[in-house]
Design an enzyme around this catalytic site. Sequence first.
Site, PDB file in Angstrom:
ATOM      1  N   SER A 234      -8.434  -3.906  -9.700  1.00  0.00           N
ATOM      2  CA  SER A 234      -7.588  -2.776  -9.946  1.00  0.00           C
ATOM      3  C   SER A 234      -8.648  -1.931 -10.554  1.00  0.00           C
ATOM      4  O   SER A 234      -9.519  -1.563 -10.152  1.00  0.00           O
ATOM      5  CB  SER A 234      -6.546  -3.209 -10.907  1.00  0.00           C
ATOM      6  OG  SER A 234      -5.527  -2.173 -10.845  1.00  0.00           O
ATOM      7  N   ASP A 320       0.412  -4.812  -1.726  1.00  0.00           N
ATOM      8  CA  ASP A 320       0.363  -4.312  -3.176  1.00  0.00           C
ATOM      9  C   ASP A 320       0.939  -3.378  -3.656  1.00  0.00           C
ATOM     10  O   ASP A 320       1.036  -2.314  -3.000  1.00  0.00           O
ATOM     11  CB  ASP A 320      -1.474  -4.031  -3.332  1.00  0.00           C
ATOM     12  CG  ASP A 320      -1.779  -4.188  -4.555  1.00  0.00           C
ATOM     13  OD1 ASP A 320      -1.001  -3.651  -5.411  1.00  0.00           O
ATOM     14  OD2 ASP A 320      -3.026  -4.215  -4.783  1.00  0.00           O
ATOM     15  N   HIS A 359      -0.252  -7.558  -6.081  1.00  0.00           N
ATOM     16  CA  HIS A 359      -1.385  -6.979  -6.791  1.00  0.00           C
ATOM     17  C   HIS A 359      -2.256  -7.763  -7.667  1.00  0.00           C
ATOM     18  O   HIS A 359      -3.361  -7.497  -7.677  1.00  0.00           O
ATOM     19  CB  HIS A 359      -0.756  -5.921  -7.751  1.00  0.00           C
ATOM     20  CG  HIS A 359      -1.857  -5.065  -8.298  1.00  0.00           C
ATOM     21  ND1 HIS A 359      -2.716  -4.250  -7.814  1.00  0.00           N
ATOM     22  CD2 HIS A 359      -2.219  -4.876  -9.895  1.00  0.00           C
ATOM     23  CE1 HIS A 359      -3.531  -3.475  -8.600  1.00  0.00           C
ATOM     24  NE2 HIS A 359      -3.220  -4.020  -9.946  1.00  0.00           N
TER      25      HIS A 359
END
Length: 373
Positions: A234, A320, A359
């Site tokens: 991320s 995601d 995610h």
Amino acid sequence: MRKRNESVTVEHERAAAASAPAPAPLDKGCSLRHSLRLPAAADTGMKRPLGRRYGLWFRLRKLIIWLLGVYIAIPFLVKLCPAIQAKLVFLNFVRVPYFIDLKRPQDQGLNHTCNYYLQPEEDVTIGVWHTVPAALWKNARGKDQLWFEDALGSSHPVILYLHGNAGTRGGDHRVELYKVLSSLGYHVVTFDYRGWGDSIGSPSEMGMTYDALHVFDWIKARSGDNAVYIWGHSLGTGVATNLVRRLCERETPPDALILESPFTNIREEARSHPFSIYRYFPGFDWFFLDPITTSGIKFANDENVKYISCSLLILHAEDDPVVPFHLGKKLYNIAATSRSFRDYKVQFVPFHTDLGYRHKYIYRSPELPRILR
């Protein structure tokens, strides 16, 4: 005699009648008022619900106007105070899970992990976890920091893990990934950037990158010829590409770069983020994206990959909800056509929506060991 008695009786009755109280006359006005009271009461009963409805609508309208005012005021507040936008990007003030002691990784099930503290700069201290491969688990019990540092020189590859925004190095999904990587035979070294967790300092993109560079050099000084891979997740992918670009420029690249749920750059990520309720607000870029740039935050993965020369693996789940899948795919397309990767392998591995990895749950994939090999 009889007549006299009759006249006395008549006179007595007249006197009694005269002395008796006269009957009350009929109060026509009272009767009329009584007849008028019933409709008045009924009318009051009808007005009461109408009054309630009017009062409820007035309060609701007042609330809507207040919320609308706040909604319009926030963009101006962000524009005037760019630090607010920086806080929203880093979310370092969100420490999840709460009430855990980062000095005790064993409380999170990491019995073969040691907690360190390193000092990248004079006023900066960062907390580090080092998890040894599962094969060394029994030997690691009860050992001190010196033993763990020496263990980096064993014949096992090392992964430097750079986590995303919010939370700490003790986040649940992060801990589960350490366990998976440890079971596959890797040393895992991770840390909290300055301003996160129990690390001391103020967060910034430059500071986060320098922290990662310091930890990488610390690993290389102890790992000998063992392979060192960098894994970013991320927001950590932005730190990872910043780091690897600098390493490649000084001709000390890592053995590979792994990007999990990456974006192209922070502006595109902010524009595509599902929680960005202002994305259709007039002047969105000027109000929200420009303050990010003003704060010195770019995380330009799309630019960095043009200067990276090592193997690249990108992992991204189609479902995601935080970093849209299309941004990871776009980054792969940029890297795959870059001349800097012409002598290295660039791979993109998607995970289907049905798998539900979203995610931060790619570590659950049974295919992950094969992919990493």
